[in-house]
Design an enzyme around this catalytic site. Sequence first.
Site, PDB file in Angstrom:
ATOM      1  N   HIS A  59       2.325 -15.150 -14.916  1.00 19.49           N
ATOM      2  CA  HIS A  59       1.699 -13.816 -14.881  1.00 19.49           C
ATOM      3  C   HIS A  59       2.785 -12.810 -14.530  1.00 19.49           C
ATOM      4  O   HIS A  59       3.208 -12.714 -13.384  1.00 19.49           O
ATOM      5  CB  HIS A  59       0.556 -13.796 -13.859  1.00 19.49           C
ATOM      6  N   LEU A  60       3.230 -12.080 -15.548  1.00 13.68           N
ATOM      7  CA  LEU A  60       4.328 -11.122 -15.335  1.00 13.68           C
ATOM      8  C   LEU A  60       3.816  -9.772 -14.821  1.00 13.68           C
ATOM      9  O   LEU A  60       4.597  -8.947 -14.375  1.00 13.68           O
ATOM     10  CB  LEU A  60       5.132 -10.925 -16.623  1.00 13.68           C
ATOM     11  N   ASN A  91      -3.530 -11.510 -19.048  1.00 19.33           N
ATOM     12  CA  ASN A  91      -4.455 -10.746 -18.181  1.00 19.33           C
ATOM     13  C   ASN A  91      -3.743  -9.620 -17.427  1.00 19.33           C
ATOM     14  O   ASN A  91      -3.795  -9.526 -16.208  1.00 19.33           O
ATOM     15  CB  ASN A  91      -5.192 -11.674 -17.214  1.00 19.33           C
ATOM     16  N   HIS A 229      -3.590 -25.488 -15.648  1.00 17.81           N
ATOM     17  CA  HIS A 229      -3.698 -25.875 -14.237  1.00 17.81           C
ATOM     18  C   HIS A 229      -4.840 -26.843 -13.893  1.00 17.81           C
ATOM     19  O   HIS A 229      -5.725 -26.526 -13.101  1.00 17.81           O
ATOM     20  CB  HIS A 229      -3.783 -24.643 -13.326  1.00 17.81           C
ATOM     21  N   ASP A 302       1.929 -21.264 -13.222  1.00 18.98           N
ATOM     22  CA  ASP A 302       0.851 -20.331 -12.873  1.00 18.98           C
ATOM     23  C   ASP A 302       1.344 -19.314 -11.843  1.00 18.98           C
ATOM     24  O   ASP A 302       0.635 -18.954 -10.897  1.00 18.98           O
ATOM     25  CB  ASP A 302      -0.404 -21.049 -12.379  1.00 18.98           C
ATOM     26  N   HIS A 306       1.346 -11.397  -6.015  1.00 18.84           N
ATOM     27  CA  HIS A 306       0.510 -10.335  -5.434  1.00 18.84           C
ATOM     28  C   HIS A 306       1.278  -9.728  -4.268  1.00 18.84           C
ATOM     29  O   HIS A 306       1.953 -10.442  -3.524  1.00 18.84           O
ATOM     30  CB  HIS A 306      -0.813 -10.894  -4.908  1.00 18.84           C
TER      31      HIS A 306
END
Lengths: 425, 312
Positions: A59-60, A91, A229, A302, A306
């Site tokens: 997730h970049l 996403n 995952h 994965d 954050h």
Amino acid sequence: MLVKNGLVYQGDKFEKLDVLIKGTKIERVAPSIDETEATKIIDAEGKHVFPGFVDLHTHLRDPGQTHKEDIISGTKAAAKGGYTTICAMPNTDPIVDNIATVEYIKRKAKDVGYCKVSVIGALTKKSEGKELTEVASMLEGGIVAVSDDGGCVQNTKIKLNAMKYASNFNIPVIVHAEDYSLSAKGQINAGRMSTKLGLGGIPALAEEIIISRDIMLAENLNCHLHIAHISTAKAIQMVREAKSRGVKVTCEVTPHHLLLTEDACDNYDTNTKVKPPLRTEKDRLACLEGLLDNTIDFIASDHAPHSDFEKEKEFNLAPFGINVLETSFASLYTELVLENKIELTKLIEKLSTSPAKFLKINSGLIKEGCLADITVVDLEGDIHFSAETMVSKSNNTPFINQTFKGRVDTTICDGVVTWGAGTKS
Amino acid sequence: MQNELNFVGRCLYDLNDYTAEEIYAILEASKVMKEINKRDYKKLPTLKGKTICTLFFENSTRTLMSFELAADRLSADIVRFASNGSSLAKGESLQDTVYTINAMGIDLYVIRHNLPGSPQLVHKHTGKPVLNAGDGHHAHPTQALLDIFSIWEKLGSLDGLKITLVGDIAHSRVVRSNLIGMRKLGAEVTVCGPKTLMPSQMSEVYGCKVEYDLKTALKDADVVMGLRMQLERQSEGLFPSLEEYSKLFTLSKETMKYAKKDALVLHPGPMNRGIEILPEIADSSRSVILEQVTNGVAVRMALLFLMLGGRM
């Protein structure tokens, strides 16, 4: 460029070899290549030379959530972790459900990135699980798979149509398996820990029911399903059985599901809050077993960054996700290889050779004619993870403030040094 | 008093951080406080100059009153931060809220929050002792201590006592804290309720017995505790109706026959008379329900006293 005197990965063994790189490719791999043949020498004496790691699940956060990560920081974290190719999950904000956003990511990664970035397009528009996306035009932009990762299509009919439509183009559909009615309000694995901590539980069943459904769809449609995952013993057994009867199903496991269990959630550390949740020891051992017997095709990160201010909250209010790219090799090497749970060659296969094969890229091996995607690792070298040392924009890893063995010294991507001495700045 | 035990500067998230010996020390101190509460002049100067902040992010009447009264009687200053709903709804994070309040010079926090683990977060961001007054479904240690005090006062030791907790086990922080405390003091505890309101692996986590049939669960019990049954569980699809629930799980003369003859009856309140407990039991001589409330003030005084290093 010449990588000299390293222990070079040759499938099932390591050999002391030199690796000569010309342009973007590996020109020659031989016991002794003269230094005069290259202008730049990388001394790998006492170090291991692996094919660059390949990640199917990153997730970049770019576009739209660049306070967490962006294409520069994310690819730099990847290079530091030894990766040369990563796949961006769709996403973001906006969702990658159109060719323009695909092209934005590809272009930015090419211009300013520290590794190659492949793009995974959304399976449904805005990943809402309602309407199909323009797979053909996203393919023109260069997507390699489709997925609504982070979410899960609940409606079976829509999932069936989306898989059927994707199978027109012969690309895999990646599923994040989660039955919302069962995972609702859940924070950690449903079981001993959720009972103890008074946190809502996400049962294994929430994952297994969707995997069971999607395997049946894949079998019925004869299309390629890839399970992201995977985390439960039963789910792995279902994949094992499906594979044995010829269903086109593949799956991946994350480093954290191989290394940690729900016990890590004690004391409400929000860095352990992730989907699927960290499961039981039985599940963790099943992940390891599945990896060893090739039921699980490869390891995927994965990587889900954050910011501190988002994670520094009441457990229920913190977002799901773990920061992985920088820690994956060192944590897996230290906790699994050094503990004799897995051979080093097997780990490299699962971090590089196997995912490269999945992506059909000319990488994942160190031999003549392959792309010069190479990672030089000092297995004796310590690597410490802290807010100061991490190059990702975020620090949300349960391994924060821990030290591991297996430091990546140099990463070479398409013949260019992307991490270590001589890195472009 | 308890010179060898140290409570100063420690937090109370739940009873698992405290030994049986420490729990007994709290009970002994509570006994002294209870005596003081019987006096005409119910005030000690012992915490004069200390400031206690009650952070209540969830509605509460009796617990908040009980804490404030306890602090008052020990002469501490009290400031109250009350916010209905989560801190998120106010747009300010819990972290920023406590940073702000802490800057005013607080010595101890009492927190109630609808989300588990919040007390740990308050301590992390203030470094001050934190007393958990209920966090989500996780823990309610002062309630457990007052329940345990009420039993201990009537029956002496808890060692070997058979205690049965009946009702919505899944959503009960009172049950979780009581299980830890009662087990530490040697009681045999049985939990009883419908399967849909029973968390997984209870016996593994707490070393208790799990029963789904009330009469079996009550057999030979020395102590029985009823729990509040909330109507919202019906709309969540966890049980069909309050009527059917009470048919299966209400504490009545009829069902209490299975317990020991003079078994104590407890309830943490507020009660739904006619649902989990009938008036014939709630108001009977075996009931200590009102005394639990009296004891609550004493237990909270004892805790504040011990945690803030007061002197008798």
